[in-house]
Design a protein around this motif. Sequence first.
Motif, PDB file in Angstrom:
ATOM      1  N   LEU A  96       1.657   7.205  -6.589  1.00  0.00           N
ATOM      2  CA  LEU A  96       0.596   8.146  -6.920  1.00  0.00           C
ATOM      3  C   LEU A  96       1.001   9.570  -6.557  1.00  0.00           C
ATOM      4  O   LEU A  96       0.672  10.526  -7.249  1.00  0.00           O
ATOM      5  CB  LEU A  96      -0.688   7.757  -6.195  1.00  0.00           C
ATOM      6  N   SER A 136       1.336  13.847   1.900  1.00  0.00           N
ATOM      7  CA  SER A 136       2.341  12.919   1.388  1.00  0.00           C
ATOM      8  C   SER A 136       3.570  12.922   2.307  1.00  0.00           C
ATOM      9  O   SER A 136       4.116  11.858   2.642  1.00  0.00           O
ATOM     10  CB  SER A 136       2.748  13.311  -0.033  1.00  0.00           C
ATOM     11  N   ILE A 154      -6.129  13.645  -2.418  1.00  0.00           N
ATOM     12  CA  ILE A 154      -6.028  13.446  -3.868  1.00  0.00           C
ATOM     13  C   ILE A 154      -7.407  13.573  -4.523  1.00  0.00           C
ATOM     14  O   ILE A 154      -7.560  14.205  -5.574  1.00  0.00           O
ATOM     15  CB  ILE A 154      -5.408  12.072  -4.172  1.00  0.00           C
ATOM     16  N   VAL A 164       0.931   4.305  -2.773  1.00  0.00           N
ATOM     17  CA  VAL A 164       0.711   5.691  -2.380  1.00  0.00           C
ATOM     18  C   VAL A 164       1.861   6.573  -2.829  1.00  0.00           C
ATOM     19  O   VAL A 164       1.664   7.678  -3.345  1.00  0.00           O
ATOM     20  CB  VAL A 164       0.517   5.783  -0.849  1.00  0.00           C
ATOM     21  N   ARG A 213       0.845  -1.205   0.000  1.00  0.00           N
ATOM     22  CA  ARG A 213       0.000   0.000   0.000  1.00  0.00           C
ATOM     23  C   ARG A 213       0.877   1.251   0.000  1.00  0.00           C
ATOM     24  O   ARG A 213       0.604   2.226  -0.690  1.00  0.00           O
ATOM     25  CB  ARG A 213      -0.921   0.001   1.210  1.00  0.00           C
ATOM     26  N   TYR A 248      -4.415  11.099   3.048  1.00  0.00           N
ATOM     27  CA  TYR A 248      -3.737  11.465   1.807  1.00  0.00           C
ATOM     28  C   TYR A 248      -4.598  11.139   0.588  1.00  0.00           C
ATOM     29  O   TYR A 248      -4.709  11.928  -0.356  1.00  0.00           O
ATOM     30  CB  TYR A 248      -2.404  10.726   1.738  1.00  0.00           C
ATOM     31  N   GLN A 249      -5.217   9.988   0.585  1.00  0.00           N
ATOM     32  CA  GLN A 249      -6.079   9.603  -0.535  1.00  0.00           C
ATOM     33  C   GLN A 249      -7.281  10.548  -0.656  1.00  0.00           C
ATOM     34  O   GLN A 249      -7.715  10.878  -1.761  1.00  0.00           O
ATOM     35  CB  GLN A 249      -6.535   8.152  -0.360  1.00  0.00           C
TER      36      GLN A 249
END
Length: 455
Positions: free
Chosen positions: A11, A153, A198, A8, A4, A194-195
């Motif tokens: 990305l 990040s 995004i 991350v 994972r 963080y996701q």
Amino acid sequence: MNFRTICVSALALVVAAAPVSVQAESLREALTAAYNNNPNITSALLAVKSTAEGIVTAKAGRLPSIGAGLDLTHSFNNAVNGNFNSTDTATLGLSYNQTLFDNGKTDAAIEQARAMTEVSAQALRNAEQNVLLSVVQAYMGVIRDSQLVQLRSDNVKFLQAQVKSAQDRLDIGEGTKLDVSQAQTGLATGVASYQAAIANLQTSQASYERWVGHKPRNLTQDFSFKGMLPKSVEEAIAASDVYHPAILSAKAAIRAAQSGSDQARAAFGPTMNLIGKIGTTGTLNESAGNSTNVISGSVGLSLSIPLYSGGVLGASVRKANLGQMKSEFDAQVTRDQVREAVVTSWATLQNAVAQIDAAQQALNAASLALDATVQSRDVGQSTTLDVLNAQSQVTQARESLISATSSRVIASFALVSATGKLSAGDLKLPVKIKSADGYIATVEDVWQDLRAIAE
């Protein structure tokens, strides 16, 4: 967890690298592009031109109507004596009709058409303000969310390091499984945050493309208002009463409603028309073998006085009067809404400035606390959970600073918009101002059709 983390990180590289390779675009350039290309402004401009055609229609009520006509007739009959007669008749003529007096109904219709055109013109200005403010919101949204993506990040990287540090201490017998579990939990939370950042950035980028017309390109938040911001809330309210397009549109709507009342009352009065005809009629009697040609004409006055209409005229007057009263209350509602927007924008701006100061102080304090906690943890006086809590405080303070900085810029533009001065002209954008003034002046020329025919 490692898989994972790798996803991350990959990305993060894609998102961070996307805008860097393209030339930077300032906020002023984004506003310029939106003004030139946004369909909302163009649509509002076309609506003004369409409404202005109502002036031509209204003015036609007091101008002459001239037409030409040609009638061709063939008639025949069979008499009792057996003779067959046929006649060909041709009539060519001109007709003239003009209203000489209609109790002021046409004048009121013209004034109403002009007022409605002013309503549309102010709607154009309002659309311009809304588009420019939306551009600012989208622009600052991309900057804010890009910074949050980068911040989160970095936070993920910090949390990854804490997981490794906890595991290393466990391996040498200085840590506990609880420390590792807490570090992994913190990392999972950081990854989810963080996701989410995004996803928010992608939404902001889509909004930017909608309003500006292209994808964002390495944005910067520098902008100089050069004295556009009011110095007090009272000054802002006074400016909005004079310049805000919604208030000016409401005033024009009152004028239109008043003219509607004048039209309704004028319908009770007499109407006088001037009617004229001139023409020539040629007749050919084939049986008799002769023809005639007659020139004839007539001029007359037609007077019409309404006596009874089943209550239609009275209902029209009452309806128009109610519409006028409604327009006045609508104007009051609009004025109150604009003033509320002014006060809200002013308060939001002041709050954003205060939030920036508070967030900066909180960030400084949280950063010092984090450094101290990490050092204390390294000597066994603090736990991994203490470090995670300290890092969370730093991240929250930085996010608050980022959001407050973005809110200050947006609130500044919102305050300018609330005063009615957020326009391409006031911002001195390098564009050709979109206005229907020239078109309105053209349609006010009632003889344009005749000149077009002559040409």
